[in-house]
Design an enzyme around this catalytic site. Structure first.
Site, short mmCIF file in Angstrom:
data_model
loop_
_atom_site.label_atom_id
_atom_site.label_comp_id
_atom_site.label_asym_id
_atom_site.label_seq_id
_atom_site.Cartn_x
_atom_site.Cartn_y
_atom_site.Cartn_z
N ASP A 92 19.87 -24.20 30.11
CA ASP A 92 19.97 -23.49 28.82
C ASP A 92 20.22 -24.47 27.69
O ASP A 92 21.10 -25.33 27.80
CB ASP A 92 21.17 -22.53 28.87
CG ASP A 92 20.75 -21.08 29.01
OD1 ASP A 92 19.59 -20.74 28.69
OD2 ASP A 92 21.60 -20.29 29.47
N GLU A 191 16.77 -9.62 28.76
CA GLU A 191 18.14 -9.24 29.11
C GLU A 191 18.51 -7.90 28.51
O GLU A 191 18.37 -7.69 27.30
CB GLU A 191 19.13 -10.34 28.65
CG GLU A 191 20.57 -9.99 29.00
CD GLU A 191 21.53 -11.16 28.96
OE1 GLU A 191 21.10 -12.32 28.79
OE2 GLU A 191 22.75 -10.91 29.10
O1 KIV Z 1 23.41 -18.18 30.74
C1 KIV Z 1 22.99 -17.38 31.59
O2 KIV Z 1 23.54 -17.23 32.69
C2 KIV Z 1 21.83 -16.58 31.24
C3 KIV Z 1 21.47 -15.45 32.16
C4 KIV Z 1 22.36 -14.31 31.88
C5 KIV Z 1 20.05 -15.09 32.07
O3 KIV Z 1 21.21 -16.81 30.26
#
Ligand code: KIV
Length: 273
Positions: A92, A191
């Site tokens: 991310d 989501e």
């Molecule tokens: O950061 C995370 O775990 C996510 C998931 C909820 C998709 O983005």
């Protein structure tokens, strides 16, 4: 060994995810943030491992994902990458590292890719940050989009409730999904949106959708590891299926350890040098 099992051992790529969508095979995705758990999850056969900024919640104890830093994302991504052999690893981009300044966003993206060795990145947002996403994809970095409930925008929403129940937001979500696909995203996390809307988006897109709280029609499913293993007791949204009660199992193990120390039973003769 059958061809299918042989096939399964191959490294998962963005291309293979598209093939899975095309043949109707569901994609499995789970978060991991450290070497040991990533090793177990990869060994179990997970298709995609997400080094989510949910680490901010479940690893660091923050209320939101906003405090996650680029260095922390890189730390978790590096630990996971040391363990993973087969799964596609997605890191991310933390809050504030991809928000309307394409040059800076690309710098952050390159740092994650170079320092972790991850396969791809995930970025929350649509039209508002499309130039950033184009710049990153233009540099050869595969990007998974993330629409619907975007936890990095929690202060804007003020609630973690289901998104896009109204037509205006649903229409914007559909056009953002098509836009992300048009600039080259290889997949999109959806989501906490109505299952019907997720189904519509999934059928409109040729790239895979991965749902969390988005019903059963998406091309794959993702959960946060601590939630599905029952480590977190306090988080029970409707969409969550718990596969274990590790909170109870770990508590019992730790209590037994304490008991054995107090009883002078541990270590015994066999456990001593
Ligand atoms: O950061 C995370 O775990 C996510 C998931 C909820 C998709 O983005």
């Amino acid at each position: 060994m059958s061809a299918a099992i042989e096939d399964d051992k191959r490294k998962v790529t963005t291309h293979r995810l598209k093939e899975m969508k095309d043949r109707g095979e569901k994609i499995s995705m789970l978060t991991a943030y450290d070497y040991s758990m990533a090793s177990i999850i990869d060994g179990a056969g997970m298709d995609v491992i997400l080094v989510g900024d949910s680490a901010s919640n479940v690893m660091a104890g923050n209320i939101t994902t906003l405090p996650m830093t680029l260095d922390q994302a890189i730390y978790h991504g590096t630990s996971v990458m040391k363990a993973v052999k087969r799964a596609l690893v997605v890191v991310d981009m933390p809050f504030g590292t991809c928000s309307g300044n394409p040059v800076k966003s690309l710098e952050a993206a390159i740092r994650i890719m170079k320092e972790t060795g991850a396969d791809t990145l995930k970025i929350e947002g649509g039209e508002e940050i499309i130039e950033d996403i184009k710049k990153i994809i233009g540099a050869g970095i595969p990007v998974m989009g993330h629409l619907g409930l975007m936890p990095q925008s929690i202060n804007k929403y003020g609630t973690y409730t289901v998104r896009a129940k109204e037509k205006e937001e649903a229409d914007k979500l559909i056009s953002d999904a098509l836009l992300l696909q048009s600039v080259g995203c290889y997949g999109i996390v959806l989501e906490k949106i109505p299952a019907k809307l997720a189904k519509e988006i999934t059928s409109k897109l040729s790239i895979p959708t991965i749902g969390i709280g988005a019903g059963g029609y998406t091309d794959g499913q993702v959960l946060v590891m601590h939630d599905m293993l029952g480590i977190n007791k306090g988080f029970s949204p409707k969409f969550l299926r718990r596969y274990e009660d590790l909170h109870t199992i770990i508590t019992k193990a730790v209590q037994n350890y304490i008991r054995d120390i107090k009883a002078k039973d541990f270590p015994n003769e066999q456990e001593s040098y």
